[in-house]
Design a protein around this motif. Structure first.
Motif, PDB file in Angstrom:
ATOM      1  N   THR A 130     -17.284  37.557  -3.768  1.00 10.60           N
ATOM      2  CA  THR A 130     -17.815  37.866  -5.152  1.00 10.60           C
ATOM      3  C   THR A 130     -18.542  38.970  -5.318  1.00 10.60           C
ATOM      4  OG1 THR A 130     -18.227  35.449  -5.451  1.00 10.60           O
ATOM      5  CG2 THR A 130     -19.493  36.777  -6.917  1.00 10.60           C
ATOM      6  N   MET A 131     -19.301  39.597  -4.362  1.00  9.74           N
ATOM      7  CA  MET A 131     -19.841  40.757  -4.481  1.00  9.74           C
ATOM      8  C   MET A 131     -18.918  41.904  -4.214  1.00  9.74           C
ATOM      9  SD  MET A 131     -23.560  40.878  -2.656  1.00  9.74           S
ATOM     10  CE  MET A 131     -23.422  39.371  -1.367  1.00  9.74           C
ATOM     11  N   VAL A 140     -23.255  46.450 -10.311  1.00 11.10           N
ATOM     12  CA  VAL A 140     -24.291  46.491  -9.650  1.00 11.10           C
ATOM     13  C   VAL A 140     -24.822  45.076  -9.328  1.00 11.10           C
ATOM     14  CG1 VAL A 140     -26.563  47.422  -8.674  1.00 11.10           C
ATOM     15  CG2 VAL A 140     -24.846  49.008  -9.706  1.00 11.10           C
ATOM     16  N   PRO A 141     -24.597  44.633  -8.239  1.00  6.46           N
ATOM     17  CA  PRO A 141     -25.139  43.209  -7.672  1.00  6.46           C
ATOM     18  C   PRO A 141     -26.555  43.396  -7.569  1.00  6.46           C
ATOM     19  CG  PRO A 141     -23.132  43.586  -6.427  1.00  6.46           C
ATOM     20  CD  PRO A 141     -23.277  44.870  -7.056  1.00  6.46           C
ATOM     21  N   VAL A 142     -27.416  42.506  -8.143  1.00  5.60           N
ATOM     22  CA  VAL A 142     -28.880  42.540  -7.808  1.00  5.60           C
ATOM     23  C   VAL A 142     -29.083  41.260  -7.232  1.00  5.60           C
ATOM     24  CG1 VAL A 142     -31.324  42.721  -8.649  1.00  5.60           C
ATOM     25  CG2 VAL A 142     -29.612  44.104  -9.787  1.00  5.60           C
ATOM     26  N   VAL A 143     -29.515  41.279  -5.891  1.00  7.86           N
ATOM     27  CA  VAL A 143     -29.702  40.293  -4.963  1.00  7.86           C
ATOM     28  C   VAL A 143     -31.091  39.661  -4.573  1.00  7.86           C
ATOM     29  CG1 VAL A 143     -28.973  39.123  -2.874  1.00  7.86           C
ATOM     30  CG2 VAL A 143     -27.276  41.070  -3.850  1.00  7.86           C
ATOM     31  N   ASN A 144     -31.247  38.653  -4.594  1.00  5.71           N
ATOM     32  CA  ASN A 144     -32.697  38.162  -4.356  1.00  5.71           C
ATOM     33  C   ASN A 144     -32.333  36.712  -3.533  1.00  5.71           C
ATOM     34  OD1 ASN A 144     -35.707  38.012  -3.847  1.00  5.71           O
ATOM     35  ND2 ASN A 144     -35.926  37.915  -6.095  1.00  5.71           N
ATOM     36  N   MET A 169     -22.551  41.107   5.602  1.00  7.46           N
ATOM     37  CA  MET A 169     -21.725  40.340   4.845  1.00  7.46           C
ATOM     38  C   MET A 169     -20.578  41.028   4.205  1.00  7.46           C
ATOM     39  SD  MET A 169     -22.526  37.890   1.610  1.00  7.46           S
ATOM     40  CE  MET A 169     -23.356  36.733   2.468  1.00  7.46           C
ATOM     41  N   ILE A 170     -21.098  42.408   3.745  1.00  4.56           N
ATOM     42  CA  ILE A 170     -19.898  43.205   2.862  1.00  4.56           C
ATOM     43  C   ILE A 170     -19.538  44.223   3.573  1.00  4.56           C
ATOM     44  CG2 ILE A 170     -20.744  42.042   0.745  1.00  4.56           C
ATOM     45  CD1 ILE A 170     -22.235  44.816   0.211  1.00  4.56           C
ATOM     46  N   SER A 171     -19.886  44.550   4.838  1.00  2.68           N
ATOM     47  CA  SER A 171     -19.542  45.614   5.719  1.00  2.68           C
ATOM     48  C   SER A 171     -20.072  46.864   4.982  1.00  2.68           C
ATOM     49  CB  SER A 171     -18.041  45.468   5.852  1.00  2.68           C
ATOM     50  OG  SER A 171     -17.539  44.554   6.668  1.00  2.68           O
ATOM     51  N   ALA A 172     -21.396  46.805   4.711  1.00  2.00           N
ATOM     52  CA  ALA A 172     -22.133  47.993   3.973  1.00  2.00           C
ATOM     53  C   ALA A 172     -22.055  49.296   5.229  1.00  2.00           C
ATOM     54  CB  ALA A 172     -23.408  47.683   3.474  1.00  2.00           C
ATOM     55  N   ASP A 173     -22.299  50.427   4.637  1.00  2.00           N
ATOM     56  CA  ASP A 173     -22.361  51.644   5.720  1.00  2.00           C
ATOM     57  C   ASP A 173     -23.805  52.036   5.902  1.00  2.00           C
ATOM     58  OD1 ASP A 173     -19.313  52.451   5.740  1.00  2.00           O
ATOM     59  OD2 ASP A 173     -19.643  52.456   3.591  1.00  2.00           O
ATOM     60  N   LEU A 174     -24.632  51.739   4.854  1.00  2.72           N
ATOM     61  CA  LEU A 174     -25.957  52.131   4.980  1.00  2.72           C
ATOM     62  C   LEU A 174     -26.990  51.093   4.108  1.00  2.72           C
ATOM     63  CD1 LEU A 174     -27.893  54.466   5.931  1.00  2.72           C
ATOM     64  CD2 LEU A 174     -27.483  55.599   3.794  1.00  2.72           C
TER      65      LEU A 174
END
Length: 390
Positions: A130-131, A140-144, A169-174
């Motif tokens: 989903t993200m 821009v997903p806003v997560v809480n 989860m989403i393999s972010a870089d930073l």
């Protein structure tokens, strides 16, 4: 090449998570959204987007904003009152981000997560998908945290660790943790004038963890313990992390311009970390046998398509780790399946364009995507836990 500064890490990152605490977003005196601050943050997000980066915001503030809406004291709430305040405040919070980013023609989507969403494999994959789709669509997903349904025993408890779980989860870089302090210090800088600032962390050693103090120390009350725990999660997933002050009007711009911070450098890229985990950390639940054409494609780094699958064995579901076998039954790879064994048996040997008509729903074109697949050493044979299921 591992980035040596926060500015370089931001420049090289493709996906960035920004964690924002309540003290930055919500005015303490009124429990209202700090409109000037969120407007500056929106400009920073727009700047990152113009540079071609995906951005996810992990935003606190729902309980404080909801308490004001309901006319209750947010400092003395029972669990069910906190949940009521969170449910109310999430509406206000999402609206604030929507209004702030609308001026930059950026859409917003709200994502509420519980620990099970990051720890249960199928839910983890659904949230990831989903993200990823939202980011690809330009939102821009806003997560809480999903405080409305969480209990005291089953919750993240803080958004630092939630942000790190999302990064993994989403393999972010930073991951940028915006705080009320400009990084990690060797001791509590508010009490110890000799405390030195730590500019870089390459390994989460016991010495580094001890710098946060104990969970009840004044320094730790600002969240340094949870920030270091978040760093451990992020670095293990191949994601770098920065602790910096968020009290400036445009904190990301300040980072790019050289504001003081602590950079936690991940040894591997997110994709490398993910593949190391796939290749060596799990026991296969089943197997897919492939033909010679598919084997050649896999050796070139391509995804496994249903047309190249000749048999499916074992008992596996979507998201489970499975072994990939050649025509002789030799295990030549590991991967995360996009389909259950039942569905895989229906679509094997068919073109991807036929999947929807065969299954009655539109799934992925690949049985195993290249990002979720690891080829084993040709000469090494199968790993100890691998066995044939076909």
């Amino acid at each position: 090449m591992v980035a040596l500064t926060a500015a370089a890490a931001i420049e090289s990152a493709k996906t960035i998570i920004i964690k924002i605490g309540s003290s930055l977003l919500v005015e303490e005196s009124s429990n209202r959204v700090n409109a000037d601050w969120i407007a500056g943050m929106a400009r920073d997000i727009a700047m990152l987007r113009r540079d071609g980066k995906h951005v996810v915001v992990v935003s606190s503030g729902a309980i404080a904003l909801g308490s004001r809406e309901l006319g209750i004291d947010g400092r003395t709430l029972a669990l069910e009152e906190k949940q009521a305040a969170a449910a109310t405040g999430q509406v206000v919070l999402a609206h604030a981000w929507r209004e702030a980013l609308a001026g930059h023609d950026i859409g917003v989507a709200q994502i509420l997560l519980s620990p099970e969403d990051t720890e249960t494999r199928r839910r983890h994959l659904n949230a990831r998908a989903t993200m990823t789709a939202l980011l690809d669509l330009g939102a821009v997903p806003v997560v809480n945290e999903n405080d409305t349904v969480a209990t005291a025993e089953i919750r993240f408890g803080d958004n630092d660790r939630l942000a790190a779980r999302v990064a993994a989860m989403i393999s972010a870089d930073l991951l940028l943790l915006l705080s009320d302090i400009d990084g990690l210090y060797s001791g509590n800088p508010r009490q110890d004038d000799s405390a030195r600032h730590v500019a870089h962390v390459d390994t989460m050693s016991d010495e580094i963890m001890a710098m946060a103090g104990n969970a009840h120390a004044a320094y730790a009350s600002g969240g340094m313990v949870t920030k270091l725990e978040a760093a451990r999660i992020a670095m293990h997933a191949g994601c770098g992390m920065v602790i910096c002050s968020g009290q400036r009007q445009r904190p990301v711009t300040a980072l790019v311009e050289g504001a003081r911070n602590t950079l936690f450098r991940a040894e591997h890229s997110p994709l490398t970390a993910r593949k190391r985990w796939i290749g060596g950390s799990l026991t296969p639940r089943g197997s897919l046998r492939v033909d010679a054409g598919a084997l050649r494609a896999l050796r070139k780094g391509r995804s496994l398509l249903p047309a190249g699958v000749t048999a499916a064995g074992g008992t596996f579901d979507r998201g489970d780790l499975i072994a990939i076998e050649d025509a002789t039954g030799q295990v030549i790879g590991h991967g995360l399946s996009a389909y259950s064994v039942e569905d895989a048996r229906i679509i094997l040997g068919h073109k991807s364009s036929e999947i929807e008509s065969l299954l009655g729903y539109r799934g992925r074109d690949e049985v195993i995507h290249a990002d979720d697949l690891v080829m084993l050493d040709r000469g090494g044979g199968p790993p100890p836990n691998a066995r044939s299921h076909a």
